[in-house]
Design an enzyme around this catalytic site. Structure first.
Site, PDB file in Angstrom:
ATOM      1  N   ASN A 108       0.850  -1.194   0.000  1.00  0.00           N
ATOM      2  CA  ASN A 108       0.000   0.000   0.000  1.00  0.00           C
ATOM      3  C   ASN A 108       0.883   1.240   0.000  1.00  0.00           C
ATOM      4  OD1 ASN A 108       0.559   0.722   2.879  1.00  0.00           O
ATOM      5  ND2 ASN A 108      -0.382  -1.281   3.188  1.00  0.00           N
ATOM      6  N   LYS A 138       8.695 -17.511 -10.238  1.00  0.00           N
ATOM      7  CA  LYS A 138       8.006 -16.399 -10.902  1.00  0.00           C
ATOM      8  C   LYS A 138       6.805 -16.939 -11.687  1.00  0.00           C
ATOM      9  CE  LYS A 138       8.731 -12.757 -14.217  1.00  0.00           C
ATOM     10  NZ  LYS A 138       9.363 -12.529 -15.496  1.00  0.00           N
ATOM     11  N   PHE A 160      -4.037   3.095  14.850  1.00  0.00           N
ATOM     12  CA  PHE A 160      -4.275   4.159  13.883  1.00  0.00           C
ATOM     13  C   PHE A 160      -5.446   3.734  13.025  1.00  0.00           C
ATOM     14  CE2 PHE A 160      -1.313   7.736  13.403  1.00  0.00           C
ATOM     15  CZ  PHE A 160      -0.541   7.518  14.524  1.00  0.00           C
ATOM     16  N   LYS A 205     -14.358   1.438  15.303  1.00  0.00           N
ATOM     17  CA  LYS A 205     -13.099   0.675  15.303  1.00  0.00           C
ATOM     18  C   LYS A 205     -12.464   0.568  16.683  1.00  0.00           C
ATOM     19  CE  LYS A 205     -11.156   0.568  11.166  1.00  0.00           C
ATOM     20  NZ  LYS A 205     -10.408   1.045  10.003  1.00  0.00           N
ATOM     21  N   LYS A 207     -11.567  -3.051  18.134  1.00  0.00           N
ATOM     22  CA  LYS A 207     -10.179  -3.473  18.392  1.00  0.00           C
ATOM     23  C   LYS A 207      -9.891  -3.581  19.892  1.00  0.00           C
ATOM     24  CE  LYS A 207      -8.585  -2.753  13.990  1.00  0.00           C
ATOM     25  NZ  LYS A 207      -7.742  -3.559  13.142  1.00  0.00           N
TER      26      LYS A 207
HETATM   27  N1  CTP Z   1      -4.042  -3.432  11.980  1.00  0.00           N
HETATM   28  C1  CTP Z   1      -3.427  -4.578  12.467  1.00  0.00           C
HETATM   29  N2  CTP Z   1      -3.519  -5.731  11.783  1.00  0.00           N
HETATM   30  C2  CTP Z   1      -4.236  -5.812  10.652  1.00  0.00           C
HETATM   31  C3  CTP Z   1      -4.873  -4.645  10.142  1.00  0.00           C
HETATM   32  C4  CTP Z   1      -4.758  -3.473  10.841  1.00  0.00           C
HETATM   33  O1  CTP Z   1      -2.790  -4.499  13.514  1.00  0.00           O
HETATM   34  N3  CTP Z   1      -4.314  -6.961  10.001  1.00  0.00           N
HETATM   35  C5  CTP Z   1      -3.948  -2.198  12.758  1.00  0.00           C
HETATM   36  C6  CTP Z   1      -3.289  -1.022  12.058  1.00  0.00           C
HETATM   37  O2  CTP Z   1      -1.899  -0.970  12.294  1.00  0.00           O
HETATM   38  C7  CTP Z   1      -4.008   0.144  12.681  1.00  0.00           C
HETATM   39  C8  CTP Z   1      -5.378  -0.370  13.023  1.00  0.00           C
HETATM   40  O3  CTP Z   1      -5.256  -1.788  13.040  1.00  0.00           O
HETATM   41  O4  CTP Z   1      -3.392   0.563  13.881  1.00  0.00           O
HETATM   42  C9  CTP Z   1      -6.476  -0.001  12.075  1.00  0.00           C
HETATM   43  O5  CTP Z   1      -6.116  -0.287  10.759  1.00  0.00           O
HETATM   44  P1  CTP Z   1      -7.167  -0.141   9.583  1.00  0.00           P
HETATM   45  O6  CTP Z   1      -6.558  -0.636   8.305  1.00  0.00           O
HETATM   46  O7  CTP Z   1      -7.754   1.229   9.607  1.00  0.00           O
HETATM   47  O8  CTP Z   1      -8.312  -1.118  10.120  1.00  0.00           O
HETATM   48  P2  CTP Z   1      -8.791  -2.519   9.692  1.00  0.00           P
HETATM   49  O9  CTP Z   1      -9.033  -3.301  10.912  1.00  0.00           O
HETATM   50  O10 CTP Z   1      -7.877  -3.123   8.687  1.00  0.00           O
HETATM   51  O11 CTP Z   1     -10.206  -2.181   9.062  1.00  0.00           O
HETATM   52  P3  CTP Z   1     -10.596  -1.685   7.570  1.00  0.00           P
HETATM   53  O12 CTP Z   1      -9.371  -1.885   6.705  1.00  0.00           O
HETATM   54  O13 CTP Z   1     -11.723  -2.559   7.217  1.00  0.00           O
HETATM   55  O14 CTP Z   1     -10.978  -0.253   7.734  1.00  0.00           O
END
Ligand code: CTP
Length: 398
Positions: free
Chosen positions: A206, A282, A326, A340, A344
């Site tokens: 990303n 590959k 975050f 969220k 979490k």
């Molecule tokens: N994060 C994590 N492990 C994952 C995905 C996310 O620890 N597999 C953590 C990120 O580092 C961040 C937080 O979760 O601190 C939120 O990440 P975000 O991508 O916004 O949330 P997701 O849970 O992935 O939800 P979505 O992508 O559906 O918004």
């Protein structure tokens, strides 16, 4: 406010040296003990007598001018909690970046293991010289805090960037470092986007630059903390770096640091999915017009950490830690963030809007809203990522 604090000010040979007399007074007014060390050239711009009277301490200039048997560069470095080099000439900046110790000031800088603020001042053409810029970047990468000069009319007659930044800026930076409540804690911070291999030459990732996580790690380090940065981005820093690639590797590294951490900040952009059967060879192009990759869910690292914290609380384990997540959203930022933090189970969630081009991902600026688990909400207005980092550290330490 600064009573009992020991500040070491290093002055080098630039016209802005005269301004430092006022800076010494600003620190003295707040009760700090100020010690001044000058390069011999600095004394062309300001006298030793003035500096001695203002600081109420002997002024160090010559390395071997030792009144008693105590190597001064070591004793000065031991005594002070912070070193401020202002104005810092191109010459001194380059010497420090190369580890040259040819006078008392550069020798102290080399032996100094605590926060160092460098406020450069020079002619604008010197400032733009790529060698000087490289040396500054080298110092910044090693944890020195660089306060960039300002644009304006320069003493040499030029108009441009090179004027010493304001004394207030130097003062505020030093006070923030000296008075922070966050000292002496262990911070584990993640940064960058995870890399999920498809085959030996391709991957899914990303746009995360890692800048926000790195700014947090730098800020925590500057405030005198023990920092471990778990990152997918290559960086050279004066604190511990664990380089990882995938979400699985990141999880392993964070879990390994969990026990001893006081703060865990998940600023990394972790891929939610990885390729199910990553190919060892590959993948070759076929005659088909489409290629389907099957993805499997990655572990939610943050959620796992919060669950582990909860289990430890039930077992009444004494060592508690603050866990910060975050949340990067491209729409409905506030609603999604509130949802969220519940999902979490973290203590704080820092929400930022990635749809805006002037902040977030690869920008040097950010604007965030900090949510806490009790429903509180604090907005930090648009500012540089290092200012935002300082604001976040302040909130999570309250
Ligand atoms: N994060 C994590 N492990 C994952 C995905 C996310 O620890 N597999 C953590 C990120 O580092 C961040 C937080 O979760 O601190 C939120 O990440 P975000 O991508 O916004 O949330 P997701 O849970 O992935 O939800 P979505 O992508 O559906 O918004």
């Amino acid at each position: 406010m600064l009573s009992g604090k020991n500040i070491l000010i290093g002055i080098t040979g630039g016209i802005a040296a005269y301004k430092i007399c006022e800076l010494i007074r600003m620190f003295k007014r707040q009760g700090a003990n100020v010690r001044v060390v000058c390069t011999p050239n600095a004394l062309n711009f300001v006298t030793k007598l003035t500096l001695r009277n203002l600081s109420q301490n002997e002024v160090g200039v010559e390395e071997f001018d030792i009144p008693d048997f105590k190597p001064e560069h070591i004793s000065y470095a031991d005594e002070a909690e912070i070193m401020i080099i202002a104005p810092a000439t191109a010459n001194t900046i380059s010497k420090i970046a190369s580890g040259i110790c040819d006078n008392l000031l550069t020798s102290i800088a080399c032996a100094f293991k605590k926060p160092v603020i460098i406020a450069p001042a020079m002619n604008c053409n010197m400032w733009e010289n790529p060698v000087i810029q490289e040396n500054l970047q080298k110092l910044a990468a090693r944890g020195y805090k660089i306060l960039e000069p300002e644009n304006g009319f320069l003493a040499c007659g030029y108009e441009g960037k090179g004027r010493l930044c304001s004394l207030e800026k130097i003062y505020d930076e030093a006070v923030a470092i000296l008075t922070t409540k966050t000292k002496g804690k262990k911070y584990v911070i993640t940064a960058g986007g995870t890399i999920e291999d498809i085959d030996p030459v391709r991957y899914i990732s990303n746009y995360s630059s890692g800048k926000m996580g790195i700014a947090l790690a730098d800020e925590a380090y500057h405030c005198g903390n023990d920092v471990t940065l778990i990152t997918t981005v290559d960086v050279t820093k004066p604190y511990k770096i664990i380089k990882v690639k995938s979400a699985i590797e990141m999880q392993e590294a964070v879990n390994g640091e969990f026990e001893t951490a006081d703060f865990i900040i998940m600023a990394a952009a972790v891929a939610d999915y990885r390729v199910k059967n990553k190919s060892d060879q590959k993948i070759k192009k076929t005659n088909d017009d489409t290629l389907t990759l099957e993805l499997v869910k990655n572990p939610d690292i943050l959620k796992g950490l919060c669950e582990r914290k909860k289990e430890e609380m039930l077992k009444r384990v004494q060592h508690d830690r603050i866990i910060v997540g975050f949340c990067a959203e491209s729409e409905n930022l506030l609603t999604n963030a509130k949802e969220k933090i519940q999902k979490k189970g973290c203590d704080y969630l820092i929400a930022n809007d990635i749809s805006r081009k002037d902040i977030g991902f690869s920008s040097d600026y950010n604007e965030v809203t900090i949510f806490d688990k009790n429903g509180g909400m604090i907005k930090l207005e648009r500012a540089s990522k290092s200012e935002i980092a300082r604001g976040i550290l302040k909130v999570i330490n309250e």
